[in-house]
Motif scaffolding. Structure first.
Motif, PDB file in Angstrom:
ATOM      1  N   UNK A  20     -13.529   4.627  -6.133  1.00 20.41           N
ATOM      2  CA  UNK A  20     -12.793   4.576  -5.168  1.00 20.41           C
ATOM      3  C   UNK A  20     -12.218   2.943  -4.923  1.00 20.41           C
ATOM      4  N   UNK A  21     -10.895   2.793  -4.491  1.00 22.88           N
ATOM      5  CA  UNK A  21     -10.492   1.657  -4.210  1.00 22.88           C
ATOM      6  C   UNK A  21     -10.025   1.564  -2.570  1.00 22.88           C
ATOM      7  N   UNK A  22     -10.775   0.735  -2.050  1.00 27.11           N
ATOM      8  CA  UNK A  22     -10.448   0.678  -0.551  1.00 27.11           C
ATOM      9  C   UNK A  22      -9.991  -0.714   0.063  1.00 27.11           C
ATOM     10  N   UNK A  23      -9.225  -0.761   1.058  1.00 24.40           N
ATOM     11  CA  UNK A  23      -8.873  -1.879   1.741  1.00 24.40           C
ATOM     12  C   UNK A  23      -9.387  -1.911   3.046  1.00 24.40           C
ATOM     13  N   UNK A  24      -9.702  -3.282   3.498  1.00 26.87           N
ATOM     14  CA  UNK A  24     -10.209  -3.488   4.975  1.00 26.87           C
ATOM     15  C   UNK A  24      -9.230  -4.320   5.702  1.00 26.87           C
ATOM     16  N   UNK A  25      -8.842  -4.250   6.751  1.00 30.48           N
ATOM     17  CA  UNK A  25      -8.006  -4.884   7.501  1.00 30.48           C
ATOM     18  C   UNK A  25      -8.552  -5.502   8.809  1.00 30.48           C
ATOM     19  N   UNK A  26      -8.883  -6.510   8.959  1.00 31.90           N
ATOM     20  CA  UNK A  26      -9.838  -6.860   9.978  1.00 31.90           C
ATOM     21  C   UNK A  26      -8.884  -7.889  10.887  1.00 31.90           C
ATOM     22  N   UNK A  68       0.261  -2.594  11.054  1.00 33.51           N
ATOM     23  CA  UNK A  68       1.307  -3.256  10.099  1.00 33.51           C
ATOM     24  C   UNK A  68       0.358  -3.593   8.893  1.00 33.51           C
ATOM     25  N   UNK A  69      -0.638  -4.169   9.182  1.00 37.12           N
ATOM     26  CA  UNK A  69      -1.569  -4.615   8.168  1.00 37.12           C
ATOM     27  C   UNK A  69      -1.814  -3.321   7.139  1.00 37.12           C
ATOM     28  N   UNK A  76       1.939  -1.869  -0.725  1.00 35.93           N
ATOM     29  CA  UNK A  76       1.817  -3.134  -1.697  1.00 35.93           C
ATOM     30  C   UNK A  76       0.997  -2.596  -3.088  1.00 35.93           C
ATOM     31  N   UNK A  77       0.118  -1.661  -2.669  1.00 38.30           N
ATOM     32  CA  UNK A  77      -1.010  -1.331  -3.988  1.00 38.30           C
ATOM     33  C   UNK A  77      -1.170   0.244  -3.879  1.00 38.30           C
ATOM     34  N   UNK A  78      -0.330   1.005  -4.611  1.00 37.53           N
ATOM     35  CA  UNK A  78      -0.364   2.296  -4.873  1.00 37.53           C
ATOM     36  C   UNK A  78      -1.805   2.740  -5.086  1.00 37.53           C
ATOM     37  N   UNK A 114       1.745   8.927   6.932  1.00 33.38           N
ATOM     38  CA  UNK A 114       2.962   8.188   6.060  1.00 33.38           C
ATOM     39  C   UNK A 114       2.706   8.263   4.586  1.00 33.38           C
ATOM     40  N   UNK A 115       1.289   7.635   4.705  1.00 36.88           N
ATOM     41  CA  UNK A 115       1.013   7.493   2.976  1.00 36.88           C
ATOM     42  C   UNK A 115       0.271   8.523   2.543  1.00 36.88           C
ATOM     43  N   UNK A 116      -0.177   9.608   3.361  1.00 35.42           N
ATOM     44  CA  UNK A 116      -1.091  10.606   2.920  1.00 35.42           C
ATOM     45  C   UNK A 116      -2.380  10.226   2.504  1.00 35.42           C
ATOM     46  N   UNK A 117      -3.077   9.280   3.083  1.00 37.46           N
ATOM     47  CA  UNK A 117      -4.344   8.592   2.745  1.00 37.46           C
ATOM     48  C   UNK A 117      -5.233   8.303   3.931  1.00 37.46           C
TER      49      UNK A 117
END
Ligand code: RBF
Length: 164
Positions: A20-26, A68-69, A76-78, A114-117
């Motif tokens: 799994x590829x996961x983003x964290x926005x803090x 927004x983040x 930027x990263x599909x 919007x992104x379906x994620x």
């Protein structure tokens, strides 16, 4: 289900995060709290087999910018499978409280659709700093841990539905 501690969960119900590829926005506001939440999220992802190189962390100025983040990250990263949004809004310190909380909760929902994620709301909305400390690794656990468990479950659910 009554939950007394945000870090209490049944590990047997959490899918492996391998691959799994996961983003964290803090958010940077109330940084001592959001750092503890981000650490809780990161460590929990790692405990459930998410690889170090599959986790990316970015910072935004305040909770208002989490939406927004998260949108920027997903655009930027599909290859990202999901994003955890981490913030702390304290009521005693701002009359903006209601506006920020409403904007962030609605905004995060919109980005997810919007992104379906999965885009996860790991934002503490507390009356005072002590309540935030209690939920950032204190007596009530860590909301970042809860966010990590939630993103893993939601990514797994999405993958299961794709194979049906
Ligand atoms: N951001 C937070 O993440 N938590 C807060 O408790 C918080 N309080 C704020 C109080 C005031 C009076 C203002 C003007 C901003 C606050 N912000 C807070 C920042 C907000 O999320 C955003 O970064 C700024 O309003 C710029 O859009």
């Amino acid at each position: 289900m009554k939950k007394t501690n945000l870090s209490d969960y049944d590990t047997t119900l959490v899918p492996s995060g391998k691959g799994y590829r996961i983003g964290i926005v803090a958010a940077e506001w109330n940084q001592e709290i959001t750092e503890a939440l981000a650490r809780g999220a990161y460590d929990t992802l790692r405990e459930h087999a998410v690889e170090e190189h599959d986790i990316s962390l970015i910072h935004v100025p305040g909770s208002f910018e989490l939406t927004t983040g998260a949108d920027m990250m997903l655009s930027s990263d599909a290859t990202l499978d999901g994003v955890i949004c981490i913030g702390c809004v304290i009521q005693g310190e701002t009359r903006h409280f209601d506006f920020i909380c409403e904007a962030v909760s609605q905004g995060i929902t919109n980005v997810a659709l919007k992104h379906g994620k999965p885009v996860i709301f790991s934002v503490l909305t507390t009356n005072d700093m002590q309540q935030a400390i209690d939920r950032a690794g204190g007596v009530h656990g860590n909301k970042g841990v809860e966010g990590a468990v939630t993103v893993l479950k939601m990514i797994h659910l999405q993958q299961q539905l794709k194979t049906v």
